[in-house]
Motif scaffolding. Sequence first.
Motif, PDB file in Angstrom:
ATOM      1  N   ALA A   1       0.766  -1.208   0.078  1.00 45.40           N
ATOM      2  CA  ALA A   1      -0.020  -0.088   0.039  1.00 45.40           C
ATOM      3  C   ALA A   1       0.860   1.272   0.020  1.00 45.40           C
ATOM      4  O   ALA A   1       0.423   2.233  -0.555  1.00 45.40           O
ATOM      5  CB  ALA A   1      -0.929  -0.001   1.215  1.00 45.40           C
ATOM      6  N   GLU A   2       2.044   1.140   0.629  1.00 41.69           N
ATOM      7  CA  GLU A   2       2.846   2.526   0.831  1.00 41.69           C
ATOM      8  C   GLU A   2       3.785   2.612  -0.538  1.00 41.69           C
ATOM      9  O   GLU A   2       4.317   3.666  -0.626  1.00 41.69           O
ATOM     10  CB  GLU A   2       3.824   2.071   2.127  1.00 41.69           C
ATOM     11  CG  GLU A   2       3.068   2.320   3.272  1.00 41.69           C
ATOM     12  CD  GLU A   2       4.015   1.909   4.546  1.00 41.69           C
ATOM     13  OE1 GLU A   2       4.960   1.930   4.320  1.00 41.69           O
ATOM     14  OE2 GLU A   2       3.581   2.045   5.656  1.00 41.69           O
ATOM     15  N   HIS A   3       3.940   1.529  -1.263  1.00 44.92           N
ATOM     16  CA  HIS A   3       4.711   1.605  -2.514  1.00 44.92           C
ATOM     17  C   HIS A   3       3.946   1.068  -3.591  1.00 44.92           C
ATOM     18  O   HIS A   3       3.971  -0.095  -3.794  1.00 44.92           O
ATOM     19  CB  HIS A   3       5.972   0.854  -2.269  1.00 44.92           C
ATOM     20  CG  HIS A   3       6.924   1.336  -0.803  1.00 44.92           C
ATOM     21  ND1 HIS A   3       6.750   0.762   0.414  1.00 44.92           N
ATOM     22  CD2 HIS A   3       7.834   2.407  -0.869  1.00 44.92           C
ATOM     23  CE1 HIS A   3       7.413   1.085   1.345  1.00 44.92           C
ATOM     24  NE2 HIS A   3       8.095   2.241   0.606  1.00 44.92           N
ATOM     25  N   PRO A   4       3.305   2.299  -4.302  1.00 45.64           N
ATOM     26  CA  PRO A   4       2.601   1.827  -5.414  1.00 45.64           C
ATOM     27  C   PRO A   4       3.469   0.896  -6.634  1.00 45.64           C
ATOM     28  O   PRO A   4       2.739  -0.009  -7.422  1.00 45.64           O
ATOM     29  CB  PRO A   4       2.247   3.072  -5.999  1.00 45.64           C
ATOM     30  CG  PRO A   4       2.366   4.118  -4.994  1.00 45.64           C
ATOM     31  CD  PRO A   4       3.212   3.542  -4.029  1.00 45.64           C
ATOM     32  N   THR A   5       4.698   1.401  -6.864  1.00 44.32           N
ATOM     33  CA  THR A   5       5.170   0.437  -7.764  1.00 44.32           C
ATOM     34  C   THR A   5       5.378  -1.134  -7.233  1.00 44.32           C
ATOM     35  O   THR A   5       5.484  -1.979  -8.211  1.00 44.32           O
ATOM     36  CB  THR A   5       6.763   0.994  -8.081  1.00 44.32           C
ATOM     37  OG1 THR A   5       7.243   1.035  -6.847  1.00 44.32           O
ATOM     38  CG2 THR A   5       6.676   2.359  -8.412  1.00 44.32           C
ATOM     39  N   THR A   6       5.602  -1.396  -6.011  1.00 39.98           N
ATOM     40  CA  THR A   6       5.538  -2.580  -5.722  1.00 39.98           C
ATOM     41  C   THR A   6       4.202  -3.487  -6.015  1.00 39.98           C
ATOM     42  O   THR A   6       4.269  -4.669  -6.034  1.00 39.98           O
ATOM     43  CB  THR A   6       5.794  -2.817  -4.150  1.00 39.98           C
ATOM     44  OG1 THR A   6       4.809  -2.374  -3.293  1.00 39.98           O
ATOM     45  CG2 THR A   6       7.170  -2.476  -3.874  1.00 39.98           C
TER      46      THR A   6
ATOM     47  N   PHE B   1      14.556 -12.247  -7.544  1.00 45.47           N
ATOM     48  CA  PHE B   1      15.187 -11.404  -7.994  1.00 45.47           C
ATOM     49  C   PHE B   1      14.345 -10.031  -8.215  1.00 45.47           C
ATOM     50  O   PHE B   1      14.972  -9.023  -7.964  1.00 45.47           O
ATOM     51  CB  PHE B   1      15.659 -12.131  -9.533  1.00 45.47           C
ATOM     52  CG  PHE B   1      16.600 -10.971 -10.250  1.00 45.47           C
ATOM     53  CD1 PHE B   1      17.980 -10.959  -9.825  1.00 45.47           C
ATOM     54  CD2 PHE B   1      16.091 -10.303 -11.199  1.00 45.47           C
ATOM     55  CE1 PHE B   1      18.960 -10.218 -10.657  1.00 45.47           C
ATOM     56  CE2 PHE B   1      16.739  -9.397 -11.921  1.00 45.47           C
ATOM     57  CZ  PHE B   1      18.319  -9.208 -11.598  1.00 45.47           C
ATOM     58  N   SER B   2      13.448 -10.004  -8.910  1.00 47.95           N
ATOM     59  CA  SER B   2      12.502  -8.747  -9.061  1.00 47.95           C
ATOM     60  C   SER B   2      12.249  -7.935  -7.680  1.00 47.95           C
ATOM     61  O   SER B   2      12.223  -6.860  -7.990  1.00 47.95           O
ATOM     62  CB  SER B   2      11.141  -9.214  -9.818  1.00 47.95           C
ATOM     63  OG  SER B   2      11.283  -9.944 -10.987  1.00 47.95           O
ATOM     64  N   ALA B   3      12.054  -8.920  -6.556  1.00 48.92           N
ATOM     65  CA  ALA B   3      11.662  -8.330  -5.345  1.00 48.92           C
ATOM     66  C   ALA B   3      12.960  -7.489  -4.804  1.00 48.92           C
ATOM     67  O   ALA B   3      12.764  -6.296  -4.175  1.00 48.92           O
ATOM     68  CB  ALA B   3      11.230  -9.150  -4.650  1.00 48.92           C
ATOM     69  N   ALA B   4      14.034  -8.222  -4.940  1.00 51.45           N
ATOM     70  CA  ALA B   4      15.263  -7.727  -4.607  1.00 51.45           C
ATOM     71  C   ALA B   4      15.622  -6.297  -5.227  1.00 51.45           C
ATOM     72  O   ALA B   4      15.807  -5.327  -4.699  1.00 51.45           O
ATOM     73  CB  ALA B   4      16.401  -8.519  -4.762  1.00 51.45           C
ATOM     74  N   VAL B   5      15.475  -6.227  -6.607  1.00 47.21           N
ATOM     75  CA  VAL B   5      15.666  -4.976  -7.590  1.00 47.21           C
ATOM     76  C   VAL B   5      14.738  -3.943  -6.967  1.00 47.21           C
ATOM     77  O   VAL B   5      15.037  -2.816  -6.728  1.00 47.21           O
ATOM     78  CB  VAL B   5      15.191  -5.348  -9.157  1.00 47.21           C
ATOM     79  CG1 VAL B   5      15.453  -3.995  -9.768  1.00 47.21           C
ATOM     80  CG2 VAL B   5      16.457  -6.276  -9.436  1.00 47.21           C
TER      81      VAL B   5
ATOM     82  N   LEU C   1      14.667   1.602  -1.630  1.00 47.96           N
ATOM     83  CA  LEU C   1      15.787   2.162  -0.739  1.00 47.96           C
ATOM     84  C   LEU C   1      16.257   3.377  -1.251  1.00 47.96           C
ATOM     85  O   LEU C   1      16.487   4.628  -0.578  1.00 47.96           O
ATOM     86  CB  LEU C   1      16.766   1.049  -0.217  1.00 47.96           C
ATOM     87  CG  LEU C   1      17.807   1.581   0.610  1.00 47.96           C
ATOM     88  CD1 LEU C   1      16.776   1.463   2.058  1.00 47.96           C
ATOM     89  CD2 LEU C   1      18.770   0.216   0.642  1.00 47.96           C
ATOM     90  N   ALA C   2      16.455   3.408  -2.597  1.00 51.54           N
ATOM     91  CA  ALA C   2      17.197   4.754  -3.246  1.00 51.54           C
ATOM     92  C   ALA C   2      16.290   5.643  -3.424  1.00 51.54           C
ATOM     93  O   ALA C   2      16.622   6.955  -3.069  1.00 51.54           O
ATOM     94  CB  ALA C   2      17.326   4.148  -4.619  1.00 51.54           C
ATOM     95  N   ARG C   3      15.047   5.548  -3.496  1.00 53.68           N
ATOM     96  CA  ARG C   3      13.948   6.797  -3.379  1.00 53.68           C
ATOM     97  C   ARG C   3      14.011   7.287  -2.182  1.00 53.68           C
ATOM     98  O   ARG C   3      13.696   8.529  -2.048  1.00 53.68           O
ATOM     99  CB  ARG C   3      12.665   6.202  -4.130  1.00 53.68           C
ATOM    100  CG  ARG C   3      12.497   6.164  -5.412  1.00 53.68           C
ATOM    101  CD  ARG C   3      11.007   5.899  -5.962  1.00 53.68           C
ATOM    102  NE  ARG C   3      10.285   4.955  -5.057  1.00 53.68           N
ATOM    103  CZ  ARG C   3      10.164   3.668  -5.661  1.00 53.68           C
ATOM    104  NH1 ARG C   3      10.767   3.320  -7.113  1.00 53.68           N
ATOM    105  NH2 ARG C   3       9.508   2.596  -5.141  1.00 53.68           N
ATOM    106  N   ARG C   4      14.060   6.513  -0.838  1.00 49.22           N
ATOM    107  CA  ARG C   4      14.035   7.004   0.331  1.00 49.22           C
ATOM    108  C   ARG C   4      15.060   7.842   0.790  1.00 49.22           C
ATOM    109  O   ARG C   4      15.065   8.996   1.294  1.00 49.22           O
ATOM    110  CB  ARG C   4      13.852   5.788   1.341  1.00 49.22           C
ATOM    111  CG  ARG C   4      13.614   6.211   2.642  1.00 49.22           C
ATOM    112  CD  ARG C   4      13.490   4.908   3.600  1.00 49.22           C
ATOM    113  NE  ARG C   4      12.267   4.080   3.227  1.00 49.22           N
ATOM    114  CZ  ARG C   4      12.077   3.110   3.628  1.00 49.22           C
ATOM    115  NH1 ARG C   4      12.802   2.598   4.682  1.00 49.22           N
ATOM    116  NH2 ARG C   4      10.874   2.356   3.428  1.00 49.22           N
TER     117      ARG C   4
END
Length: 241
Positions: free
Chosen positions: A181-186, A221-225, A231-234
């Motif tokens: 919910a907090e991260h729409p891209t996920t 793999f996709s979840a790790a990316v 993390l980078a956006r934060r």
Amino acid sequence: MMHLLTSPEAWAALLTLTALEIVLGIDNVIFISVIVSRLPEKPAQRARQIGLALALVFRLILLSLLVWLIGLTAPVLSIQGYAFSWRDLILIGGGLFLIAKATHEIHGEVESDHDASEKDSTGSAFFWVIVQIVIIDIVFSLDSIITAIGMAEDIKIMIAAVVIACAVMYVSAGPVARFVAEHPTTKMLALAFLVLIGVALVADGFHFHIPRGYIYFAIAFSAAVEFFNVLARRNRRKAAK
């Protein structure tokens, strides 16, 4: 019972089967997390609880019907040389439902047509969320229990593994749902996973088995990316402040 508690083979079977059941339950957790994401927080939490409770109930019911379940693999329909059992038909139907639902949700996210869904009453939306969770719970329960039958011989070990796996699903569902919910891209990534899982279920129904290791590796793999993207956006937001 004491024999099982003191048997190394029984403990090894329990640990192995529990690990497999948890892995198979990941699909269920992802689906429930995505499907409740448009509900308000309290109804969403209640829907998750009901969905996971139903997942446990369906698994225990199927375990208690072992003889009938094994009979599901007997052919009941033949089309141009392809013989289908009830298990095959359920997997094909469930896989198609998963693909259709995930595709519909992806379309909604891309087109941003949330207004229509928001016009529905919370009670109506909650009802349809539960219906969808029940359908997919049945599909994933079937896959999970057939795996249990193939892995263990004692029903007590199967029941223990299923209960432990459902407890892990219950604990992890909340954090997974909040993260989605907090991260729409996920959420978009999770929907893509559901399409992938749906294709695998349909393939299984047509007797073309896609090794789950490939699917889970692609998901991991996709979840790790995506994790590193989050993390980078934060970090960029922190640096901008």
